[in-house]
Design a protein around this motif. Structure first.
Motif, mmCIF file in Angstrom:
data_model
loop_
_atom_site.group_PDB
_atom_site.id
_atom_site.type_symbol
_atom_site.label_atom_id
_atom_site.label_comp_id
_atom_site.label_asym_id
_atom_site.label_seq_id
_atom_site.Cartn_x
_atom_site.Cartn_y
_atom_site.Cartn_z
ATOM 1 N N ALA A 1 25.825 87.077 16.992
ATOM 2 C CA ALA A 1 26.476 87.977 16.031
ATOM 3 C C ALA A 1 27.962 87.698 15.855
ATOM 4 O O ALA A 1 28.502 87.857 14.758
ATOM 5 N N ASP A 2 28.643 87.245 16.909
ATOM 6 C CA ASP A 2 30.084 86.991 16.784
ATOM 7 C C ASP A 2 30.403 85.720 15.995
ATOM 8 O O ASP A 2 31.568 85.429 15.735
ATOM 9 N N LYS A 3 29.391 84.983 15.574
ATOM 10 C CA LYS A 3 29.577 83.785 14.742
ATOM 11 C C LYS A 3 29.387 84.102 13.253
ATOM 12 O O LYS A 3 29.471 83.221 12.406
ATOM 13 N N PHE A 4 29.100 85.369 12.943
ATOM 14 C CA PHE A 4 28.813 85.797 11.575
ATOM 15 C C PHE A 4 29.834 86.848 11.157
ATOM 16 O O PHE A 4 30.157 87.747 11.920
ATOM 17 N N GLU A 5 30.345 86.732 9.921
ATOM 18 C CA GLU A 5 31.323 87.702 9.436
ATOM 19 C C GLU A 5 31.101 88.006 7.964
ATOM 20 O O GLU A 5 31.037 87.088 7.134
ATOM 21 N N LEU A 6 31.004 89.293 7.648
ATOM 22 C CA LEU A 6 30.955 89.712 6.244
ATOM 23 C C LEU A 6 32.342 89.550 5.640
ATOM 24 O O LEU A 6 33.349 89.785 6.322
ATOM 25 N N LEU A 7 32.411 89.183 4.391
ATOM 26 C CA LEU A 7 33.689 88.964 3.724
ATOM 27 C C LEU A 7 33.974 90.069 2.712
ATOM 28 O O LEU A 7 33.050 90.624 2.101
ATOM 29 N N GLY A 8 35.250 90.353 2.529
ATOM 30 C CA GLY A 8 35.683 91.311 1.510
ATOM 31 C C GLY A 8 35.014 92.666 1.656
ATOM 32 O O GLY A 8 34.872 93.192 2.754
ATOM 33 N N ASP A 9 34.579 93.220 0.517
ATOM 34 C CA ASP A 9 33.947 94.541 0.505
ATOM 35 C C ASP A 9 32.423 94.455 0.498
ATOM 36 O O ASP A 9 31.738 95.364 0.040
ATOM 37 N N SER A 10 31.880 93.378 1.050
ATOM 38 C CA SER A 10 30.434 93.161 1.062
ATOM 39 C C SER A 10 29.652 94.322 1.659
ATOM 40 O O SER A 10 28.553 94.647 1.188
ATOM 41 N N ALA A 11 30.180 94.959 2.701
ATOM 42 C CA ALA A 11 29.457 96.045 3.371
ATOM 43 C C ALA A 11 29.104 97.178 2.410
ATOM 44 O O ALA A 11 28.080 97.850 2.577
ATOM 45 N N GLU A 12 29.914 97.378 1.373
ATOM 46 C CA GLU A 12 29.650 98.423 0.378
ATOM 47 C C GLU A 12 28.366 98.166 -0.409
ATOM 48 O O GLU A 12 27.794 99.099 -0.961
ATOM 49 N N PHE A 13 27.946 96.921 -0.476
ATOM 50 C CA PHE A 13 26.802 96.544 -1.306
ATOM 51 C C PHE A 13 25.523 96.321 -0.501
ATOM 52 O O PHE A 13 24.523 95.880 -1.048
ATOM 53 N N ILE A 14 25.552 96.632 0.793
ATOM 54 C CA ILE A 14 24.394 96.379 1.657
ATOM 55 C C ILE A 14 23.674 97.681 1.981
ATOM 56 O O ILE A 14 24.301 98.700 2.259
ATOM 57 N N THR A 15 22.360 97.616 1.944
ATOM 58 C CA THR A 15 21.527 98.700 2.440
ATOM 59 C C THR A 15 20.543 98.094 3.436
ATOM 60 O O THR A 15 20.378 96.877 3.475
ATOM 61 N N THR A 16 19.937 98.921 4.249
ATOM 62 C CA THR A 16 19.094 98.427 5.342
ATOM 63 C C THR A 16 17.731 99.089 5.321
ATOM 64 O O THR A 16 17.608 100.290 5.074
ATOM 65 N N TYR A 17 16.717 98.288 5.615
ATOM 66 C CA TYR A 17 15.338 98.759 5.711
ATOM 67 C C TYR A 17 14.814 98.430 7.106
ATOM 68 O O TYR A 17 15.040 97.321 7.604
ATOM 69 N N THR A 18 14.150 99.374 7.752
ATOM 70 C CA THR A 18 13.497 99.129 9.036
ATOM 71 C C THR A 18 12.078 99.671 8.978
ATOM 72 O O THR A 18 11.756 100.515 8.143
ATOM 73 N N PHE A 19 11.248 99.191 9.865
ATOM 74 C CA PHE A 19 9.875 99.687 9.974
ATOM 75 C C PHE A 19 9.357 99.325 11.355
ATOM 76 O O PHE A 19 10.044 98.639 12.116
ATOM 77 N N GLY A 20 8.160 99.764 11.685
ATOM 78 C CA GLY A 20 7.561 99.424 12.978
ATOM 79 C C GLY A 20 8.420 99.892 14.137
ATOM 80 O O GLY A 20 8.663 101.090 14.292
ATOM 81 N N THR A 21 8.914 98.959 14.941
ATOM 82 C CA THR A 21 9.735 99.305 16.114
ATOM 83 C C THR A 21 11.162 99.694 15.725
ATOM 84 O O THR A 21 11.912 100.172 16.564
ATOM 85 N N HIS A 22 11.575 99.445 14.507
ATOM 86 C CA HIS A 22 12.926 99.714 13.982
ATOM 87 C C HIS A 22 13.999 98.894 14.691
ATOM 88 O O HIS A 22 15.177 99.209 14.602
#
Length: 137
Positions: A49-70
């Motif tokens: 995870a520490d090798k990955f970085e969201l840029l700019g305001d990307s977090a505003e445009f993300i939604t998340t889906y989970t199922f099963g074990t979540h």
């Protein structure tokens, strides 16, 4: 054969979600046949995870889906619907990056591997996928 580590960029189709990732220039790509990966033809590589970085305001445009074990957090762009990365059940401390969402020119596929997500526990124990989010020395 260990390839050099470089910075790659990528994101979703509409470019609302953008990120950078530090990963080898040649990667091992996993294809999964679990219910969600099969439907979206998911092919990915996983990094710590520490090798990955969201840029700019990307977090505003993300939604998340989970199922099963979540445990897995399937992220996608609220605008175009593309999953350019997600947090996998097999490596919850890592980030799985969709290979087709990496900008062209910095990455090649070293090897394609299959993960039998329909038989998740057996494949998890036998495939070696758990090491994908570990720092390689």
């Amino acid at each position: 054969m260990e390839s050099e580590t470089v910075m790659h960029t990528g994101g979703c189709h509409c470019k609302s979600v953008r990120w950078k990732v530090i990963a080898p220039s040649s990667v091992e790509v996993w294809d999964c046949n679990c219910s969600i990966c099969y439907m979206r033809a998911n092919s990915n590589f996983t990094v710590p995870a520490d090798k990955f970085e969201l840029l700019g305001d990307s977090a505003e445009f993300i939604t998340t889906y989970t199922f099963g074990t979540h445990t897995a957090k399937h992220t996608f762009c609220k605008i175009c619907g593309i999953t350019s990365f997600y947090y996998p059940r097999s490596n919850p401390e890592g980030v799985a990056v969709t290979i087709r969402c990496v900008d062209h020119g910095t990455m090649t596929i070293h090897e394609n591997k299959n993960f039998d997500g329909r038989n998740w526990e057996r494949s998890y124990n036998e495939s070696g996928i758990t090491s994908c989010s570990k720092v390689r020395k």
